[in-house]
Enzyme design. Structure first.
Site, mmCIF file in Angstrom:
data_model
loop_
_atom_site.group_PDB
_atom_site.id
_atom_site.type_symbol
_atom_site.label_atom_id
_atom_site.label_comp_id
_atom_site.label_asym_id
_atom_site.label_seq_id
_atom_site.Cartn_x
_atom_site.Cartn_y
_atom_site.Cartn_z
ATOM 1 N N TYR A 48 -16.635 -6.925 28.028
ATOM 2 C CA TYR A 48 -16.000 -5.609 27.940
ATOM 3 C C TYR A 48 -17.067 -4.510 27.987
ATOM 4 C CZ TYR A 48 -13.347 -1.649 26.145
ATOM 5 O OH TYR A 48 -12.768 -0.416 25.991
ATOM 6 N N ASP A 49 -18.126 -4.694 27.199
ATOM 7 C CA ASP A 49 -19.205 -3.692 27.158
ATOM 8 C C ASP A 49 -19.818 -3.500 28.538
ATOM 9 O OD1 ASP A 49 -18.810 -3.337 24.512
ATOM 10 O OD2 ASP A 49 -20.477 -4.620 23.862
ATOM 11 N N LEU A 91 16.460 11.858 9.657
ATOM 12 C CA LEU A 91 17.498 10.825 9.502
ATOM 13 C C LEU A 91 18.175 10.970 8.148
ATOM 14 C CD1 LEU A 91 15.517 7.669 10.689
ATOM 15 C CD2 LEU A 91 17.422 8.727 11.898
ATOM 16 N N LYS A 100 10.849 1.245 8.875
ATOM 17 C CA LYS A 100 10.623 2.681 8.842
ATOM 18 C C LYS A 100 9.186 2.866 8.370
ATOM 19 C CE LYS A 100 12.550 7.029 7.262
ATOM 20 N NZ LYS A 100 11.297 7.655 6.845
ATOM 21 N N GLU A 149 4.940 6.843 15.084
ATOM 22 C CA GLU A 149 4.344 7.133 13.791
ATOM 23 C C GLU A 149 2.865 6.777 13.798
ATOM 24 O OE1 GLU A 149 7.029 8.207 12.476
ATOM 25 O OE2 GLU A 149 6.485 8.683 10.409
ATOM 26 N N LYS A 154 19.858 1.710 14.085
ATOM 27 C CA LYS A 154 20.310 2.590 15.165
ATOM 28 C C LYS A 154 21.409 1.899 15.969
ATOM 29 C CE LYS A 154 15.535 4.233 15.530
ATOM 30 N NZ LYS A 154 14.263 4.209 16.244
ATOM 31 N N CYS A 176 -14.973 -5.612 -30.386
ATOM 32 C CA CYS A 176 -13.740 -6.174 -29.855
ATOM 33 C C CYS A 176 -12.569 -5.626 -30.669
ATOM 34 C CB CYS A 176 -13.800 -7.692 -29.949
ATOM 35 S SG CYS A 176 -12.210 -8.477 -29.633
ATOM 36 N N CYS A 216 -11.049 -8.793 -32.795
ATOM 37 C CA CYS A 216 -11.748 -9.496 -33.881
ATOM 38 C C CYS A 216 -12.962 -8.742 -34.406
ATOM 39 C CB CYS A 216 -12.167 -10.891 -33.424
ATOM 40 S SG CYS A 216 -13.567 -10.860 -32.280
HETATM 41 S S1 IVH Z 1 13.908 7.111 14.573
HETATM 42 C C1 IVH Z 1 16.401 11.414 15.095
HETATM 43 N N1 IVH Z 1 12.472 5.090 13.823
HETATM 44 O O1 IVH Z 1 11.299 8.789 9.825
HETATM 45 C C2 IVH Z 1 15.286 10.789 14.392
HETATM 46 N N2 IVH Z 1 12.049 7.191 12.809
HETATM 47 O O2 IVH Z 1 13.411 10.449 8.400
HETATM 48 C C3 IVH Z 1 15.028 9.412 14.917
HETATM 49 N N3 IVH Z 1 10.242 7.127 11.156
HETATM 50 O O3 IVH Z 1 10.923 11.801 11.464
HETATM 51 C C4 IVH Z 1 13.973 8.791 14.137
HETATM 52 N N4 IVH Z 1 9.761 5.001 11.373
HETATM 53 O O4 IVH Z 1 9.021 10.198 11.684
HETATM 54 C C5 IVH Z 1 12.711 6.404 13.662
HETATM 55 N N5 IVH Z 1 11.283 3.171 13.257
HETATM 56 C C6 IVH Z 1 11.512 4.489 13.109
HETATM 57 C C7 IVH Z 1 10.774 5.278 12.214
HETATM 58 C C8 IVH Z 1 11.080 6.622 12.087
HETATM 59 C C9 IVH Z 1 9.459 6.123 10.743
HETATM 60 C C10 IVH Z 1 10.199 8.523 10.639
HETATM 61 C C11 IVH Z 1 10.242 9.534 11.729
HETATM 62 C C12 IVH Z 1 11.334 10.509 11.379
HETATM 63 C C13 IVH Z 1 11.636 10.145 9.971
HETATM 64 C C14 IVH Z 1 13.116 10.359 9.745
#
Ligand code: IVH
Length: 597
Positions: A37-38, A84, A119, A180, A296, A414, A417
């Site tokens: 790689y280098d 959310l 999340k 994220e 979702k 201690c 004791c």
């Molecule tokens: S979907 C319409 N998926 O949680 C928003 N958000 O409380 C759709 N987050 O601002 C967000 N992991 O920064 C989604 N797997 C994930 C997530 C995620 C972290 C954060 C995101 C969002 C916040 C919502």
């Protein structure tokens, strides 16, 4: 090489290097050695030096190097980054499912396909790609407008500077990738340690560390922290069609992003709940922190029909795990004595709920840790508790100090004791030297009676617990003063077993010196060192008188061991206890004495 050839070779090298970056940083599965790689990388650097006008911002050589900024520019999201709604238990997740079916006019028993993914507990970001090339990276900000952190984002290796073109998945003219920025638990610990060494304030948790590192005006600071990015969706896009969220995730994966691990498509809400349980179970096995799971609706057409509220979509919900961190106040710092005499400072807290459990104590490990974190009685602190681990103080909140906080000092004696405590050279811990210390007595007796030591058959843990709890044994020597009726009267004992135990105790009196020394539980004196000592000294009397210098003459014994032995035999309680054993008939025989006799 002429310019045309150079341009061709540069293109080829970049493609190769981008692919190997992806194998290394995203898949964690490199297919060439670091040296190879280098070599590729150096070839590219030298060609770009010869033909500087061929350098482009998406070249893998252009990750670091930007100058510090005075401030961040603001940048708008083409489509707002909203938030959310939360669900705090399975019932609220079921309610989310029922609401969706009502709104879509479906029966209660209908199955909706969902996706479930972690999340991430980090800082959200949007990356705008035009013709596959990263243009700008924007923090979430207020959702409408964030900060332009492009130079910093470029230093994060799992963010592609150019989207990969793999498996015939097309690269669209424009796509805004969302995800994220996170810091692994390991990197968080490393960064905080570094900060501690420099006397800088610590980060309270990996999320703050990730957000703080991303929002650095000097990109070199960001580059020095190993940040990571996981893509969880897209914002605006053109020139491409998606049918489902899972398809988006697959595309993100092909383009070279890390996608949520443990991502799953669930055929109905029951499978969702099952996967939630699984994620919660796996939570601590992940190398980064997650604060819940996002559920979702998979079908984008259904998502469109469900639509949005003011600040959040109706087609998704965040299932939140109980938080693993809380703030509280230190009421007191006490010292607890471990089973082997280690003194540990423990913070007594105003009770607070962390990770679903009420916490009222946290370990401070040792005095060095107390000093490094500058923890004082009266301080407000961040407490962290993950899974079954002992709660810990992460950092103090200096802003909340009133000036009345008290500095903690280790006691000289201690607390159990009152023996004078000691701290071996080069160690961080203090110890209680007294083998009869009530805090240590059970553990010491288990060890004393165990097979490699005095081998007192029948004197197991349960019996030791009873004997100590009933006050029949206060120190090791008491074993040799036990009376048969007292033993027979204990739970699950009787005449017969009492008699067997008395006989086993009697037998143990004639024991080789090496075993006796091992049984005493002198720090650093294991079976091997005990044998060395028994070969050199005729009896305990001789050993008792030995000075460090003499012990050091024995091959295999170093300064730590010598110091520990001398310290042991200079403790009055220990000598008295040994005398009492001898008075009861214990008479260890050394190999040397046997040979001489
Ligand atoms: S979907 C319409 N998926 O949680 C928003 N958000 O409380 C759709 N987050 O601002 C967000 N992991 O920064 C989604 N797997 C994930 C997530 C995620 C972290 C954060 C995101 C969002 C916040 C919502």
């Amino acid at each position: 090489m002429n310019e045309k050839e150079a341009a061709e070779r540069i293109k080829q090298l970049r493609e190769e290097i981008n692919y190997h970056n992806y194998r290394y940083y995203v898949l964690n599965d490199p297919v060439i050695s670091d040296a190879e790689y280098d070599r590729l990388f150096r070839e590219l650097v030298s060609l770009e030096e010869k033909f500087p006008h061929l350098v482009t911002p998406d070249s893998p050589t252009q990750r670091v190097g930007a100058q510090p900024l005075d401030e961040f520019k603001k940048a708008r999201h083409r489509e707002p980054m909203l938030s959310l709604d939360d669900a705090f238990n399975h019932e609220e997740v079921m309610e989310f499912d029922r609401r969706i079916k009502r709104q879509l006019g479906l029966s209660e028993n209908a199955d909706i396909e969902y996706t479930v993914e972690p999340k991430f507990d980090g800082a959200s970001i949007e990356l705008v790609y035009e013709k596959g090339v990263l243009q700008i990276a924007i923090t979430r900000g207020d959702g409408i407008e964030g900060e332009d952190v492009t130079p910093n984002a470029r230093t994060i290796r799992s963010i592609p500077l150019r989207l990969l073109h793999q498996d015939n998945v097309p690269v669209p003219p424009r796509v805004d990738v969302r995800g994220e920025i996170i810091m692994t638990k390991e990197e968080f610990a490393r960064v905080n340690l570094e900060k501690e060494e420099r006397g800088e304030p610590l980060f309270a948790n990996p999320r703050n560390a990730a957000a703080g590192s991303l929002r650095q005006l000097d990109p070199r600071v960001t580059a020095s922290r190993r940040l990571d990015m996981f893509a969880w969706g897209v914002g605006y896009f053109e020139g491409i069609k998606f049918k489902s969220h899972s398809e988006i995730i697959e595309h993100l994966n092909r383009w070279g992003f890390k996608i949520p691990p443990l991502f799953r498509v669930a055929s109905n809400i029951h499978e969702v709940l099952e996967h939630l349980r699984y994620l919660e179970d796996q939570r601590h096995a992940l190398e980064f922190e997650i604060d819940g799971a996002v559920i979702k609706v998979n079908d984008l057409e259904l998502q469109r029909r469900l639509g949005w509220k003011t600040r959040s979509p109706r087609w998704a919900v965040a299932y939140k795990f109980p938080p693993e961190q809380a703030t509280t106040r230190i009421k007191d710092i006490i010292v607890s004595v471990g089973r082997l005499g280690t003194l540990t400072p423990v913070a007594i807290l105003e009770p607070v709920e962390v990770g679903g459990v009420t916490v009222s104590r946290a370990t401070l490990h040792n005095i060095d840790e107390v000093r490094r974190k500058d923890v004082r009685v009266g301080d407000y602190v961040f407490v962290h508790r993950a899974g079954d681990v002992i709660p810990e103080i992460v950092k103090v909140i200096p802003e909340k100090r009133t000036g009345k906080e008290k500095i903690f000092e280790m006691p000289g004696e201690c607390p159990v004791c009152n023996s004078k405590v000691y701290r071996p050279e080069g160690e961080v811990a203090y110890y209680c030297p007294n083998i009869s210390c009530p805090a240590q007595i059970k553990e010491r007796i288990y060890h004393f009676a165990s097979r490699g030591a005095m081998n007192i058959e029948g004197l197991g843990k349960k019996l030791v617990d009873q004997l100590v709890d009933k006050g029949l044994i206060r120190e090791i020597a008491d074993i040799y003063y036990l009376k048969k009726p007292d033993i027979a009267a204990l739970e699950r004992m009787g005449e017969k077993s009492a008699e067997n135990l008395m006989r086993a105790i009697e037998r143990s009196k004639k024991v080789p010196l090496s075993r006796f020394l091992y049984a005493l539980g002198i720090r650093h004196v294991g079976e091997y060192i005990a044998k060395l000592l028994a070969r050199y000294f005729k009896d305990i009397e001789e050993l008792k008188k030995a000075k460090e210098e003499e012990l050091l003459e024995i091959e295999g014994i170093g300064p730590e061991v010598a110091q520990s032995i001398v310290r042991f035999f200079s403790n009055e309680e220990n000598l008295r206890s040994i005398e009492r054993m001898f008075a009861a008939g214990v008479s260890p025989q050394s190999e040397k004495a046997i040979a001489e006799g």
